[in-house]
Motif scaffolding. Sequence first.
Motif, PDB file in Angstrom:
ATOM      1  N   TYR A 198       0.029   5.961  -7.674  1.00  0.00           N
ATOM      2  CA  TYR A 198      -1.117   5.194  -8.147  1.00  0.00           C
ATOM      3  C   TYR A 198      -2.375   5.613  -7.389  1.00  0.00           C
ATOM      4  O   TYR A 198      -2.309   5.966  -6.213  1.00  0.00           O
ATOM      5  CB  TYR A 198      -0.871   3.695  -7.979  1.00  0.00           C
ATOM      6  N   ALA A 199      -3.508   5.519  -8.076  1.00  0.00           N
ATOM      7  CA  ALA A 199      -4.760   5.964  -7.470  1.00  0.00           C
ATOM      8  C   ALA A 199      -5.120   5.119  -6.258  1.00  0.00           C
ATOM      9  O   ALA A 199      -5.652   5.632  -5.269  1.00  0.00           O
ATOM     10  CB  ALA A 199      -5.891   5.911  -8.509  1.00  0.00           C
ATOM     11  N   ASP A 200      -4.844   3.824  -6.333  1.00  0.00           N
ATOM     12  CA  ASP A 200      -5.142   2.927  -5.221  1.00  0.00           C
ATOM     13  C   ASP A 200      -4.351   1.641  -5.410  1.00  0.00           C
ATOM     14  O   ASP A 200      -3.685   1.439  -6.439  1.00  0.00           O
ATOM     15  CB  ASP A 200      -6.644   2.627  -5.124  1.00  0.00           C
ATOM     16  N   VAL A 201      -4.430   0.755  -4.422  1.00  0.00           N
ATOM     17  CA  VAL A 201      -3.672  -0.498  -4.472  1.00  0.00           C
ATOM     18  C   VAL A 201      -4.128  -1.368  -5.642  1.00  0.00           C
ATOM     19  O   VAL A 201      -3.310  -2.038  -6.289  1.00  0.00           O
ATOM     20  CB  VAL A 201      -3.806  -1.260  -3.130  1.00  0.00           C
ATOM     21  N   ARG A 202      -5.422  -1.372  -5.918  1.00  0.00           N
ATOM     22  CA  ARG A 202      -5.939  -2.211  -7.010  1.00  0.00           C
ATOM     23  C   ARG A 202      -5.324  -1.803  -8.345  1.00  0.00           C
ATOM     24  O   ARG A 202      -4.907  -2.663  -9.135  1.00  0.00           O
ATOM     25  CB  ARG A 202      -7.460  -2.128  -7.074  1.00  0.00           C
ATOM     26  N   THR A 203      -5.279  -0.505  -8.617  1.00  0.00           N
ATOM     27  CA  THR A 203      -4.690  -0.030  -9.871  1.00  0.00           C
ATOM     28  C   THR A 203      -3.224  -0.434  -9.959  1.00  0.00           C
ATOM     29  O   THR A 203      -2.741  -0.900 -11.006  1.00  0.00           O
ATOM     30  CB  THR A 203      -4.814   1.495  -9.969  1.00  0.00           C
ATOM     31  N   ALA A 219       2.385   1.776  -3.506  1.00  0.00           N
ATOM     32  CA  ALA A 219       1.377   2.304  -4.429  1.00  0.00           C
ATOM     33  C   ALA A 219       1.169   3.797  -4.223  1.00  0.00           C
ATOM     34  O   ALA A 219       1.107   4.572  -5.185  1.00  0.00           O
ATOM     35  CB  ALA A 219       0.058   1.550  -4.236  1.00  0.00           C
ATOM     36  N   GLN A 220       1.085   4.213  -2.970  1.00  0.00           N
ATOM     37  CA  GLN A 220       0.880   5.628  -2.665  1.00  0.00           C
ATOM     38  C   GLN A 220       2.092   6.464  -3.052  1.00  0.00           C
ATOM     39  O   GLN A 220       1.953   7.536  -3.673  1.00  0.00           O
ATOM     40  CB  GLN A 220       0.601   5.785  -1.172  1.00  0.00           C
ATOM     41  N   ALA A 255       0.829  -1.208   0.000  1.00  0.00           N
ATOM     42  CA  ALA A 255       0.000   0.000   0.000  1.00  0.00           C
ATOM     43  C   ALA A 255       0.863   1.258   0.000  1.00  0.00           C
ATOM     44  O   ALA A 255       0.546   2.242  -0.684  1.00  0.00           O
ATOM     45  CB  ALA A 255      -0.933  -0.008   1.208  1.00  0.00           C
TER      46      ALA A 255
END
Length: 266
Positions: free
Chosen positions: A235-240, A230-231, A227
């Motif tokens: 990235y917009a979120d972890v899924r992306t 990703a941040q 997480a």
Amino acid sequence: MSKPRLQTFGEGFAARKVIAQAIDYPDGTHEIAHVHHRAQLVYATSGIVRAVTPLGLWMLTPGNALLIGSQIEHELHMVGQVSMRTLYIEPDSLSPQDHECRVIPVGDLLRASILGLFDAGSDEAGESRAALIVPLVLRLLQDAEEGPHAARLPLPVNTRLRNICESLIAQPASNDTLERWADRVGASSRTVARLFRQETGMSFGQWREQLRLAEAMSRLSVGHAVAQVAQDLGYADVRTFTVMFRRAFGSTPAQFVQRFRERGVV
């Protein structure tokens, strides 16, 4: 731009085919651009090393080393606490490389051989042991397969593009548009887009995505949380982030981390 330093080792080491040097670096250390007469094997037992040459950015995760050719200008950036075990190799001891640098997977035998040079000691027995290890190291390097292509990101020669790329390397989370970057370097977005494809073989968006993925691979390999990575990389979120990572490497970030844990690296 100042001329890169030429690093030498003195006459006392001239007869050695391989010179082993152990250096520990604190986070954020930067070795400025320099060249060696010898080829250099950059291997870190911990931490992340970024190597920058005139034509590429190389991201070294644990388990991989970088063989830098003789007389190749390079600079090194350390991320995290880095324990480097580097070898300086007489160029005639290796066959010519097709490229300026080569990523080499460090398997158990090569790792033990590299570390064995540092355990050998400087007495007569140690010198005798090193004399046995050096030919093995050279053979293993010679026979090694090419490492992961994701470790290398091409860098442009054009000064304006290079400025954009260096800014993104420093701030990979930046989501500024191509138009905004073009304004900053005094060029049209069309010109910048054309030059990116011409000099890197990628679009601007593809290059930035490859930079982020290379950064992600390095950060995950030394234990950063998925997480947080990703941040930090915009990235917009972890899924992306997970979708992009799987598309590039064939596994999720969690699966990638698990493989490193099984090898005792993370």
